[in-house]
Write a protein that holds these residues in place. Sequence first.
Motif, PDB file in Angstrom:
ATOM      1  N   LEU A  16       0.824  -1.201   0.000  1.00 22.02           N
ATOM      2  CA  LEU A  16       0.000   0.000   0.000  1.00 22.02           C
ATOM      3  C   LEU A  16       0.861   1.255   0.000  1.00 22.02           C
ATOM      4  CD1 LEU A  16      -2.807  -1.078   2.484  1.00 22.02           C
ATOM      5  CD2 LEU A  16      -2.965  -0.856   0.000  1.00 22.02           C
ATOM      6  N   VAL A  17       1.946   1.234   0.738  1.00 24.77           N
ATOM      7  CA  VAL A  17       2.853   2.383   0.760  1.00 24.77           C
ATOM      8  C   VAL A  17       3.463   2.592  -0.616  1.00 24.77           C
ATOM      9  CG1 VAL A  17       5.039   3.242   1.689  1.00 24.77           C
ATOM     10  CG2 VAL A  17       3.345   2.253   3.228  1.00 24.77           C
ATOM     11  N   ILE A  18       3.918   1.527  -1.237  1.00 29.78           N
ATOM     12  CA  ILE A  18       4.516   1.635  -2.571  1.00 29.78           C
ATOM     13  C   ILE A  18       3.491   2.144  -3.570  1.00 29.78           C
ATOM     14  CG2 ILE A  18       5.471   0.295  -4.486  1.00 29.78           C
ATOM     15  CD1 ILE A  18       6.871  -1.439  -2.343  1.00 29.78           C
ATOM     16  N   ALA A  19       2.268   1.639  -3.484  1.00 34.30           N
ATOM     17  CA  ALA A  19       1.212   2.105  -4.388  1.00 34.30           C
ATOM     18  C   ALA A  19       0.938   3.591  -4.180  1.00 34.30           C
ATOM     19  CB  ALA A  19      -0.063   1.291  -4.175  1.00 34.30           C
ATOM     20  N   SER A  20       0.973   4.062  -2.936  1.00 31.57           N
ATOM     21  CA  SER A  20       0.775   5.483  -2.653  1.00 31.57           C
ATOM     22  C   SER A  20       1.886   6.323  -3.251  1.00 31.57           C
ATOM     23  CB  SER A  20       0.706   5.727  -1.139  1.00 31.57           C
ATOM     24  OG  SER A  20      -0.393   5.071  -0.587  1.00 31.57           O
ATOM     25  N   VAL A  21       3.116   5.832  -3.148  1.00 35.15           N
ATOM     26  CA  VAL A  21       4.257   6.553  -3.737  1.00 35.15           C
ATOM     27  C   VAL A  21       4.089   6.630  -5.246  1.00 35.15           C
ATOM     28  CG1 VAL A  21       6.742   6.450  -4.176  1.00 35.15           C
ATOM     29  CG2 VAL A  21       5.864   6.022  -1.875  1.00 35.15           C
ATOM     30  N   LYS A  46       9.139   8.284 -12.695  1.00 39.36           N
ATOM     31  CA  LYS A  46       7.880   7.557 -12.846  1.00 39.36           C
ATOM     32  C   LYS A  46       8.080   6.154 -12.278  1.00 39.36           C
ATOM     33  CE  LYS A  46       4.279   6.266 -16.032  1.00 39.36           C
ATOM     34  NZ  LYS A  46       3.811   6.255 -17.406  1.00 39.36           N
ATOM     35  N   ALA A  47       7.525   5.929 -11.102  1.00 40.88           N
ATOM     36  CA  ALA A  47       7.667   4.639 -10.435  1.00 40.88           C
ATOM     37  C   ALA A  47       6.768   3.600 -11.100  1.00 40.88           C
ATOM     38  CB  ALA A  47       7.325   4.767  -8.963  1.00 40.88           C
ATOM     39  N   PHE A  48       7.297   2.402 -11.245  1.00 43.10           N
ATOM     40  CA  PHE A  48       6.536   1.282 -11.784  1.00 43.10           C
ATOM     41  C   PHE A  48       6.771   0.086 -10.880  1.00 43.10           C
ATOM     42  CE2 PHE A  48       6.572  -2.572 -14.511  1.00 43.10           C
ATOM     43  CZ  PHE A  48       5.210  -2.641 -14.742  1.00 43.10           C
ATOM     44  N   VAL A  49       5.677  -0.465 -10.353  1.00 46.72           N
ATOM     45  CA  VAL A  49       5.743  -1.626  -9.466  1.00 46.72           C
ATOM     46  C   VAL A  49       4.921  -2.731 -10.119  1.00 46.72           C
ATOM     47  CG1 VAL A  49       5.318  -2.485  -7.136  1.00 46.72           C
ATOM     48  CG2 VAL A  49       5.878  -0.081  -7.477  1.00 46.72           C
ATOM     49  N   LEU A  70       9.846  -5.251  -6.303  1.00 45.51           N
ATOM     50  CA  LEU A  70      10.692  -4.464  -7.181  1.00 45.51           C
ATOM     51  C   LEU A  70       9.997  -3.150  -7.519  1.00 45.51           C
ATOM     52  CD1 LEU A  70      11.863  -7.284  -9.619  1.00 45.51           C
ATOM     53  CD2 LEU A  70      13.058  -6.374  -7.626  1.00 45.51           C
ATOM     54  N   VAL A  71      10.764  -2.067  -7.498  1.00 43.68           N
ATOM     55  CA  VAL A  71      10.278  -0.755  -7.891  1.00 43.68           C
ATOM     56  C   VAL A  71      11.213  -0.253  -8.982  1.00 43.68           C
ATOM     57  CG1 VAL A  71       9.788   1.597  -7.153  1.00 43.68           C
ATOM     58  CG2 VAL A  71       9.418  -0.297  -5.561  1.00 43.68           C
ATOM     59  N   PHE A  72      10.656   0.029 -10.155  1.00 43.05           N
ATOM     60  CA  PHE A  72      11.440   0.501 -11.287  1.00 43.05           C
ATOM     61  C   PHE A  72      11.144   1.975 -11.532  1.00 43.05           C
ATOM     62  CE2 PHE A  72      10.792  -4.019 -12.010  1.00 43.05           C
ATOM     63  CZ  PHE A  72      12.071  -4.442 -12.295  1.00 43.05           C
ATOM     64  N   ASN A  73      12.142   2.685 -12.005  1.00 37.84           N
ATOM     65  CA  ASN A  73      11.967   4.072 -12.383  1.00 37.84           C
ATOM     66  C   ASN A  73      11.910   4.139 -13.903  1.00 37.84           C
ATOM     67  OD1 ASN A  73      11.939   6.802 -12.726  1.00 37.84           O
ATOM     68  ND2 ASN A  73      13.971   7.177 -11.915  1.00 37.84           N
ATOM     69  N   ASN A  74      10.714   4.366 -14.442  1.00 37.04           N
ATOM     70  CA  ASN A  74      10.535   4.469 -15.885  1.00 37.04           C
ATOM     71  C   ASN A  74      10.572   5.920 -16.354  1.00 37.04           C
ATOM     72  OD1 ASN A  74      10.345   1.721 -16.082  1.00 37.04           O
ATOM     73  ND2 ASN A  74       8.131   1.655 -16.299  1.00 37.04           N
ATOM     74  N   GLY A  75      10.982   6.821 -15.476  1.00 38.96           N
ATOM     75  CA  GLY A  75      11.062   8.233 -15.831  1.00 38.96           C
ATOM     76  C   GLY A  75      12.469   8.618 -16.241  1.00 38.96           C
ATOM     77  N   ASP A  76      12.663   9.923 -16.392  1.00 36.21           N
ATOM     78  CA  ASP A  76      13.965  10.426 -16.803  1.00 36.21           C
ATOM     79  C   ASP A  76      14.614  11.298 -15.727  1.00 36.21           C
ATOM     80  OD1 ASP A  76      12.129  12.450 -17.046  1.00 36.21           O
ATOM     81  OD2 ASP A  76      12.505  12.837 -19.160  1.00 36.21           O
ATOM     82  N   ALA A  77      14.169  11.151 -14.493  1.00 34.60           N
ATOM     83  CA  ALA A  77      14.771  11.835 -13.348  1.00 34.60           C
ATOM     84  C   ALA A  77      14.924  10.820 -12.223  1.00 34.60           C
ATOM     85  CB  ALA A  77      13.909  13.012 -12.897  1.00 34.60           C
ATOM     86  N   GLU A  78      15.684  11.182 -11.218  1.00 36.16           N
ATOM     87  CA  GLU A  78      15.919  10.278 -10.094  1.00 36.16           C
ATOM     88  C   GLU A  78      14.618  10.048  -9.319  1.00 36.16           C
ATOM     89  OE1 GLU A  78      18.979   9.897  -6.329  1.00 36.16           O
ATOM     90  OE2 GLU A  78      18.699  11.847  -7.250  1.00 36.16           O
ATOM     91  N   LEU A  79      14.333   8.795  -9.043  1.00 38.77           N
ATOM     92  CA  LEU A  79      13.161   8.434  -8.249  1.00 38.77           C
ATOM     93  C   LEU A  79      13.549   8.439  -6.781  1.00 38.77           C
ATOM     94  CD1 LEU A  79      10.240   7.351  -7.969  1.00 38.77           C
ATOM     95  CD2 LEU A  79      11.191   5.055  -8.228  1.00 38.77           C
ATOM     96  N   LEU A  80      12.919   9.293  -6.007  1.00 45.03           N
ATOM     97  CA  LEU A  80      13.207   9.394  -4.573  1.00 45.03           C
ATOM     98  C   LEU A  80      12.037   8.824  -3.778  1.00 45.03           C
ATOM     99  CD1 LEU A  80      14.582  13.043  -4.492  1.00 45.03           C
ATOM    100  CD2 LEU A  80      15.889  10.923  -4.571  1.00 45.03           C
ATOM    101  N   ILE A  81      12.354   7.938  -2.854  1.00 47.22           N
ATOM    102  CA  ILE A  81      11.359   7.425  -1.906  1.00 47.22           C
ATOM    103  C   ILE A  81      11.908   7.775  -0.526  1.00 47.22           C
ATOM    104  CG2 ILE A  81      10.094   5.413  -1.094  1.00 47.22           C
ATOM    105  CD1 ILE A  81      10.642   4.131  -3.827  1.00 47.22           C
ATOM    106  N   PRO A  82      11.611   8.971  -0.031  1.00 52.53           N
ATOM    107  CA  PRO A  82      12.254   9.447   1.192  1.00 52.53           C
ATOM    108  C   PRO A  82      11.800   8.745   2.455  1.00 52.53           C
ATOM    109  CG  PRO A  82      10.618  11.020   0.447  1.00 52.53           C
ATOM    110  CD  PRO A  82      10.710   9.951  -0.603  1.00 52.53           C
ATOM    111  N   GLU A  83      10.627   8.144   2.432  1.00 52.96           N
ATOM    112  CA  GLU A  83      10.113   7.546   3.666  1.00 52.96           C
ATOM    113  C   GLU A  83       9.116   6.449   3.325  1.00 52.96           C
ATOM    114  OE1 GLU A  83       7.880   9.072   7.723  1.00 52.96           O
ATOM    115  OE2 GLU A  83       8.573  10.516   6.257  1.00 52.96           O
ATOM    116  N   VAL A  84       9.157   5.381   4.087  1.00 52.89           N
ATOM    117  CA  VAL A  84       8.189   4.291   3.942  1.00 52.89           C
ATOM    118  C   VAL A  84       7.607   4.028   5.319  1.00 52.89           C
ATOM    119  CG1 VAL A  84       7.873   1.873   3.344  1.00 52.89           C
ATOM    120  CG2 VAL A  84       9.464   3.268   2.030  1.00 52.89           C
ATOM    121  N   LYS A  85       6.291   4.028   5.377  1.00 50.28           N
ATOM    122  CA  LYS A  85       5.601   3.781   6.648  1.00 50.28           C
ATOM    123  C   LYS A  85       4.670   2.590   6.490  1.00 50.28           C
ATOM    124  CE  LYS A  85       5.375   8.613   8.059  1.00 50.28           C
ATOM    125  NZ  LYS A  85       4.460   9.708   8.419  1.00 50.28           N
TER     126      LYS A  85
END
Length: 87
Positions: A16-21, A46-49, A70-85
């Motif tokens: 659920l946290v990953i989906a929210s991100v 652009k996060a892809f799970v 697995l979390v993939f970044n399909n975008g063209d910038a750095e994917l930041l996940i600063p916090e997971v709860k």
Amino acid sequence: MRRENYICMLAVACCLVIASVVQAQNAGMPDASGSQAAIQAEPSAKAFVPEREFAFGLVKPDQVVEHDFLVFNNGDAELLIPEVKPG
């Protein structure tokens, strides 16, 4: 609460946290002028799970289970996940 139930609940919470991100990354919040065109012109992550949930099935009380999401970044910038709860 049985350990396997706790582990399964923790895995679901992580999903659920990953989906929210992912949803927040793909939301495309408008800038101060209300224009989304300015956001789309800049590089964005652009996060892809591919797998958002996982069922462990029957788990014995003394059995340790784990699963990697697995979390993939399909975008063209750095994917930041600063916090997971986990919830």
